[in-house]
Design a protein around this motif. Structure first.
Motif, mmCIF file in Angstrom:
data_model
loop_
_atom_site.group_PDB
_atom_site.id
_atom_site.type_symbol
_atom_site.label_atom_id
_atom_site.label_comp_id
_atom_site.label_asym_id
_atom_site.label_seq_id
_atom_site.Cartn_x
_atom_site.Cartn_y
_atom_site.Cartn_z
ATOM 1 N N TYR A 1 2.321 -59.852 -17.900
ATOM 2 C CA TYR A 1 2.083 -59.087 -19.125
ATOM 3 C C TYR A 1 0.638 -58.631 -19.126
ATOM 4 O O TYR A 1 -0.236 -59.312 -18.605
ATOM 5 C CB TYR A 1 2.355 -59.943 -20.379
ATOM 6 C CG TYR A 1 2.703 -59.108 -21.579
ATOM 7 C CD1 TYR A 1 3.970 -58.571 -21.718
ATOM 8 C CD2 TYR A 1 1.762 -58.831 -22.566
ATOM 9 C CE1 TYR A 1 4.317 -57.790 -22.806
ATOM 10 C CE2 TYR A 1 2.095 -58.056 -23.664
ATOM 11 C CZ TYR A 1 3.371 -57.524 -23.778
ATOM 12 O OH TYR A 1 3.703 -56.733 -24.851
ATOM 13 N N GLU B 1 6.002 -60.796 -26.613
ATOM 14 C CA GLU B 1 4.599 -60.695 -27.010
ATOM 15 C C GLU B 1 4.389 -61.453 -28.316
ATOM 16 O O GLU B 1 5.252 -61.458 -29.196
ATOM 17 C CB GLU B 1 4.184 -59.231 -27.195
ATOM 18 C CG GLU B 1 2.703 -59.081 -27.555
ATOM 19 C CD GLU B 1 2.285 -57.632 -27.760
ATOM 20 O OE1 GLU B 1 1.924 -56.967 -26.784
ATOM 21 O OE2 GLU B 1 2.350 -57.184 -28.924
ATOM 22 N N CYS C 1 -1.911 -58.739 -31.599
ATOM 23 C CA CYS C 1 -0.656 -58.407 -30.923
ATOM 24 C C CYS C 1 0.440 -58.249 -31.981
ATOM 25 O O CYS C 1 0.379 -58.871 -33.037
ATOM 26 C CB CYS C 1 -0.265 -59.503 -29.930
ATOM 27 S SG CYS C 1 -1.370 -59.600 -28.507
ATOM 28 N N SER D 1 8.980 -58.047 -21.808
ATOM 29 C CA SER D 1 9.113 -57.013 -22.832
ATOM 30 C C SER D 1 8.265 -57.375 -24.047
ATOM 31 O O SER D 1 7.739 -58.479 -24.167
ATOM 32 C CB SER D 1 10.578 -56.857 -23.240
ATOM 33 O OG SER D 1 10.966 -57.942 -24.055
ATOM 34 N N LYS D 2 8.174 -56.447 -24.966
ATOM 35 C CA LYS D 2 7.448 -56.639 -26.223
ATOM 36 C C LYS D 2 8.056 -57.802 -27.034
ATOM 37 O O LYS D 2 7.376 -58.411 -27.856
ATOM 38 C CB LYS D 2 7.504 -55.334 -27.021
ATOM 39 C CG LYS D 2 6.617 -55.273 -28.209
ATOM 40 C CD LYS D 2 5.255 -54.750 -27.849
ATOM 41 C CE LYS D 2 4.482 -54.406 -29.120
ATOM 42 N NZ LYS D 2 3.075 -54.260 -28.863
ATOM 43 N N ARG E 1 -2.223 -55.967 -21.667
ATOM 44 C CA ARG E 1 -2.475 -55.047 -22.780
ATOM 45 C C ARG E 1 -3.644 -54.171 -22.377
ATOM 46 O O ARG E 1 -4.699 -54.661 -22.021
ATOM 47 C CB ARG E 1 -2.846 -55.824 -24.051
ATOM 48 C CG ARG E 1 -1.680 -56.602 -24.614
ATOM 49 C CD ARG E 1 -2.103 -57.505 -25.758
ATOM 50 N NE ARG E 1 -2.725 -56.763 -26.845
ATOM 51 C CZ ARG E 1 -3.775 -57.205 -27.539
ATOM 52 N NH1 ARG E 1 -4.344 -58.350 -27.261
ATOM 53 N NH2 ARG E 1 -4.269 -56.485 -28.526
ATOM 54 N N GLY F 1 4.112 -58.269 -31.241
ATOM 55 C CA GLY F 1 5.400 -58.410 -30.572
ATOM 56 C C GLY F 1 6.398 -59.227 -31.368
ATOM 57 O O GLY F 1 6.152 -59.625 -32.505
#
Length: 185
Positions: free
Chosen positions: A182, A42, A48, A38-39, A184, A50
């Motif tokens: 993960y 991050e 980023c 999940s974020k 992006r 997160g």
């Protein structure tokens, strides 16, 4: 000389103890093998945004002879030629079998007493979350608990991730890994 029955009995006892021996097993309430993080996991920086929260981790099936634990989080897909160390925490007492979410933060007091957090590849001690380059595709984050044969790894204060990894591997009895994902876009 052993009789055939004695040999069969000894073989059965040896096999049954191997079959029933516990195996080190890592689990988490926050991450799962083969699933996207999940974020919350991050990084917060380098573009980023997160939560930069280390996941909760629990382990069981501790092998005999374990004197301490280490936890590592590593991204082999980072475009560095050597991967990326997101977290290395060593000298976790052998009596500890769980680490709370957020224990990788130097801002709180959740890491086990006596443990040492090594500088990650972002340049500070503690957990640094996932932050793969945009458009670089899926990265694999290997969270590993290591059962170690020594109580304490003797490392220099500014030990590198490579040296720490070497010392962990040189003293590992068993490991268990959760490989989370993960990316992006």
């Amino acid at each position: 000389m052993f009789k055939p029955f004695t040999l069969v009995a000894l073989l059965f006892v040896g096999l049954s103890s191997a079959v029933f021996a516990e195996t080190l097993k890592l689990s988490s309430q926050d991450i799962a093998d083969g699933e996207f993080m999940s974020k919350a996991q991050e990084f917060n920086g380098f573009g980023c945004a997160g939560g930069d929260l280390s996941p909760q981790l629990t382990w069981s099936g501790v092998p005999e002879g374990t004197k301490s634990f280490a936890i590592t989080a590593y991204d082999p897909d980072a475009p560095t030629g050597s991967g990326w160390w997101h977290w290395q925490i060593v000298n976790i007492p052998h009596t500890v079998t769980e680490i709370a979410a957020g224990a990788g933060s130097a801002k709180n007091d959740l890491a086990p007493e006596g443990s040492v957090q090594i500088a990650n590849d972002f340049g500070y001690r503690g957990f640094g979350g996932a932050c793969p380059p945009e458009g670089h595709g899926v990265h694999h984050y290997r969270f590993t608990v290591h059962a170690l044969s020594v109580e304490k790894l003797e490392l220099p204060k500014e030990a590198s991730g490579a040296l720490t990894g070497y010392m962990i591997n040189a003293n590992t009895i068993a490991t268990s890994t959760i490989e989370s994902l993960y990316k992006r876009d």
